[in-house]
Write a protein that holds these residues in place. Structure first.
Motif, PDB file in Angstrom:
ATOM      1  N   LYS A 167      -6.977   8.467   0.991  1.00 19.52           N
ATOM      2  CA  LYS A 167      -6.493   9.789   0.589  1.00 19.52           C
ATOM      3  C   LYS A 167      -5.298  10.073   1.487  1.00 19.52           C
ATOM      4  N   LEU A 168      -4.158  10.411   0.885  1.00 22.26           N
ATOM      5  CA  LEU A 168      -2.918  10.678   1.605  1.00 22.26           C
ATOM      6  C   LEU A 168      -2.470  12.101   1.302  1.00 22.26           C
ATOM      7  N   VAL A 169      -2.159  12.863   2.336  1.00 26.85           N
ATOM      8  CA  VAL A 169      -1.626  14.215   2.176  1.00 26.85           C
ATOM      9  C   VAL A 169      -0.247  14.241   2.821  1.00 26.85           C
ATOM     10  N   ASN A 170       0.786  14.445   1.994  1.00 26.06           N
ATOM     11  CA  ASN A 170       2.175  14.423   2.441  1.00 26.06           C
ATOM     12  C   ASN A 170       2.722  15.840   2.552  1.00 26.06           C
ATOM     13  N   ARG A 171       3.085  16.231   3.768  1.00 27.58           N
ATOM     14  CA  ARG A 171       3.738  17.513   4.011  1.00 27.58           C
ATOM     15  C   ARG A 171       5.213  17.317   4.366  1.00 27.58           C
ATOM     16  N   SER A 172       5.655  16.075   4.361  1.00 27.30           N
ATOM     17  CA  SER A 172       7.023  15.728   4.758  1.00 27.30           C
ATOM     18  C   SER A 172       8.012  16.127   3.671  1.00 27.30           C
ATOM     19  N   GLU A 173       9.137  16.656   4.101  1.00 31.20           N
ATOM     20  CA  GLU A 173      10.208  16.977   3.166  1.00 31.20           C
ATOM     21  C   GLU A 173      11.261  15.880   3.131  1.00 31.20           C
ATOM     22  N   LEU A 174      11.210  14.963   4.096  1.00 34.73           N
ATOM     23  CA  LEU A 174      12.228  13.922   4.192  1.00 34.73           C
ATOM     24  C   LEU A 174      11.847  12.622   3.502  1.00 34.73           C
ATOM     25  N   LEU A 175      10.555  12.281   3.482  1.00 31.35           N
ATOM     26  CA  LEU A 175      10.104  11.013   2.916  1.00 31.35           C
ATOM     27  C   LEU A 175       9.161  11.275   1.755  1.00 31.35           C
ATOM     28  N   SER A 176       9.311  10.487   0.710  1.00 29.14           N
ATOM     29  CA  SER A 176       8.518  10.680  -0.506  1.00 29.14           C
ATOM     30  C   SER A 176       7.082  10.201  -0.318  1.00 29.14           C
ATOM     31  N   THR A 177       6.209  10.695  -1.157  1.00 28.69           N
ATOM     32  CA  THR A 177       4.817  10.250  -1.161  1.00 28.69           C
ATOM     33  C   THR A 177       4.734   8.764  -1.488  1.00 28.69           C
ATOM     34  N   GLU A 178       5.618   8.278  -2.354  1.00 29.87           N
ATOM     35  CA  GLU A 178       5.648   6.847  -2.681  1.00 29.87           C
ATOM     36  C   GLU A 178       5.966   6.008  -1.441  1.00 29.87           C
ATOM     37  N   GLU A 179       6.909   6.471  -0.634  1.00 30.76           N
ATOM     38  CA  GLU A 179       7.240   5.739   0.590  1.00 30.76           C
ATOM     39  C   GLU A 179       6.063   5.750   1.560  1.00 30.76           C
ATOM     40  N   TRP A 180       5.425   6.911   1.723  1.00 28.88           N
ATOM     41  CA  TRP A 180       4.274   6.983   2.621  1.00 28.88           C
ATOM     42  C   TRP A 180       3.122   6.119   2.114  1.00 28.88           C
ATOM     43  N   THR A 181       2.978   6.009   0.805  1.00 25.19           N
ATOM     44  CA  THR A 181       1.939   5.141   0.242  1.00 25.19           C
ATOM     45  C   THR A 181       2.176   3.695   0.675  1.00 25.19           C
ATOM     46  N   ALA A 182       3.420   3.252   0.624  1.00 25.14           N
ATOM     47  CA  ALA A 182       3.754   1.890   1.063  1.00 25.14           C
ATOM     48  C   ALA A 182       3.520   1.725   2.565  1.00 25.14           C
ATOM     49  N   VAL A 183       3.779   2.768   3.342  1.00 25.51           N
ATOM     50  CA  VAL A 183       3.516   2.720   4.782  1.00 25.51           C
ATOM     51  C   VAL A 183       2.014   2.580   5.029  1.00 25.51           C
ATOM     52  N   VAL A 184       1.212   3.369   4.333  1.00 24.14           N
ATOM     53  CA  VAL A 184      -0.254   3.287   4.492  1.00 24.14           C
ATOM     54  C   VAL A 184      -0.755   1.896   4.124  1.00 24.14           C
ATOM     55  N   MET A 185      -0.209   1.324   3.063  1.00 21.53           N
ATOM     56  CA  MET A 185      -0.617  -0.034   2.692  1.00 21.53           C
ATOM     57  C   MET A 185      -0.190  -1.042   3.756  1.00 21.53           C
ATOM     58  N   GLY A 186       0.903  -0.771   4.456  1.00 20.39           N
ATOM     59  CA  GLY A 186       1.298  -1.605   5.587  1.00 20.39           C
ATOM     60  C   GLY A 186       0.299  -1.508   6.727  1.00 20.39           C
ATOM     61  N   VAL A 187      -0.124  -0.287   7.048  1.00 19.29           N
ATOM     62  CA  VAL A 187      -1.170  -0.097   8.064  1.00 19.29           C
ATOM     63  C   VAL A 187      -2.419  -0.859   7.638  1.00 19.29           C
ATOM     64  N   ASN A 188      -2.776  -0.744   6.365  1.00 15.93           N
ATOM     65  CA  ASN A 188      -3.930  -1.452   5.814  1.00 15.93           C
ATOM     66  C   ASN A 188      -3.807  -2.966   6.044  1.00 15.93           C
ATOM     67  N   MET A 189      -2.625  -3.517   5.769  1.00 21.08           N
ATOM     68  CA  MET A 189      -2.411  -4.956   5.938  1.00 21.08           C
ATOM     69  C   MET A 189      -2.490  -5.369   7.408  1.00 21.08           C
ATOM     70  N   PHE A 190      -1.901  -4.582   8.299  1.00 25.50           N
ATOM     71  CA  PHE A 190      -1.994  -4.888   9.732  1.00 25.50           C
ATOM     72  C   PHE A 190      -3.459  -4.882  10.187  1.00 25.50           C
ATOM     73  N   GLU A 191      -4.215  -3.884   9.732  1.00 27.04           N
ATOM     74  CA  GLU A 191      -5.608  -3.800  10.150  1.00 27.04           C
ATOM     75  C   GLU A 191      -6.441  -4.938   9.573  1.00 27.04           C
ATOM     76  N   LYS A 192      -6.126  -5.348   8.362  1.00 24.62           N
ATOM     77  CA  LYS A 192      -6.828  -6.499   7.794  1.00 24.62           C
ATOM     78  C   LYS A 192      -6.537  -7.753   8.614  1.00 24.62           C
ATOM     79  N   MET A 193      -5.295  -7.905   9.051  1.00 24.74           N
ATOM     80  CA  MET A 193      -4.945  -9.058   9.895  1.00 24.74           C
ATOM     81  C   MET A 193      -5.715  -9.005  11.212  1.00 24.74           C
ATOM     82  N   SER A 194      -5.787  -7.820  11.817  1.00 18.99           N
ATOM     83  CA  SER A 194      -6.492  -7.681  13.094  1.00 18.99           C
ATOM     84  C   SER A 194      -7.980  -7.976  12.934  1.00 18.99           C
TER      85      SER A 194
END
Length: 173
Positions: A133-160
């Motif tokens: 679940k993602l809640v975006n309050r940012s006015e500078l970055l889109s929810t789509e961009e934050w979704t890709a960032v979260v999936m990056g965190v997901n990938m790093f954690e899977k690697m760890s």
């Protein structure tokens, strides 16, 4: 404020839906394959809005690109013994710190003033694919961009969690 829900798949491969808070589908993730560890955030129009992928052989950076493959930012893991920490750097829209307590499923994304601009949490169960679940309050970055960032965190954690075999192309969940 925009609230969305999305999930990974086992083996990080295939299509998964993105839903809003009303459970309406608003887009989808195209998880390219377990071997490339990349994701495309697509709209219902079937156009790719944002992509995320590891860069380089050792997979130390998750690169976010927009349309026409223009780089928007880079996500890197930052090591800490007391919390999970990541840094998302953009060229001209600020740098962001992503933090979570070690055993927590909740994450905060803080701007350079240490204000929370985005939060996300893992909402999946033990035997399910990771869902967020993602809640975006940012006015500078889109929810789509934050979704890709979260999936990056997901990938790093899977690697760890996997001891690094995902970094070499191994399929993990």
């Amino acid at each position: 404020m925009k609230e969305v829900y999305f999930k990974d798949n086992f083996f990080s491969r295939g299509i998964t839906e993105i839903f809003n808070e009303n459970q309406d589908q608003i887009g989808y993730l195209d998880l390219k394959s377990a071997f490339t560890s990349s994701v495309a955030v697509c709209g219902l129009d079937h156009k790719t809005h944002i992509e995320g992928r590891f860069s380089g052989f050792f997979k130390g950076r998750w690169i976010i690109t927009g349309q026409n493959k223009v780089e928007l930012g880079r996500l890197q893991q930052s090591f800490s013994f007391t919390k999970r920490k990541f840094v998302y750097e953009t060229a001209d829209r600020g740098n962001y710190t992503i933090v979570s307590k070690v055993f927590s499923k909740e994450y905060q994304i803080l701007n350079e003033k240490e204000e929370e601009v985005v939060c996300f949490e893992r909402v999946s169960g033990f035997f399910e694919s990771r869902a967020y679940k993602l809640v975006n309050r940012s006015e500078l970055l889109s929810t789509e961009e934050w979704t890709a960032v979260v999936m990056g965190v997901n990938m790093f954690e899977k690697m760890s969690n996997d001891g690094g075999t995902a970094a070499m192309g191994g399929a993990v969940t």
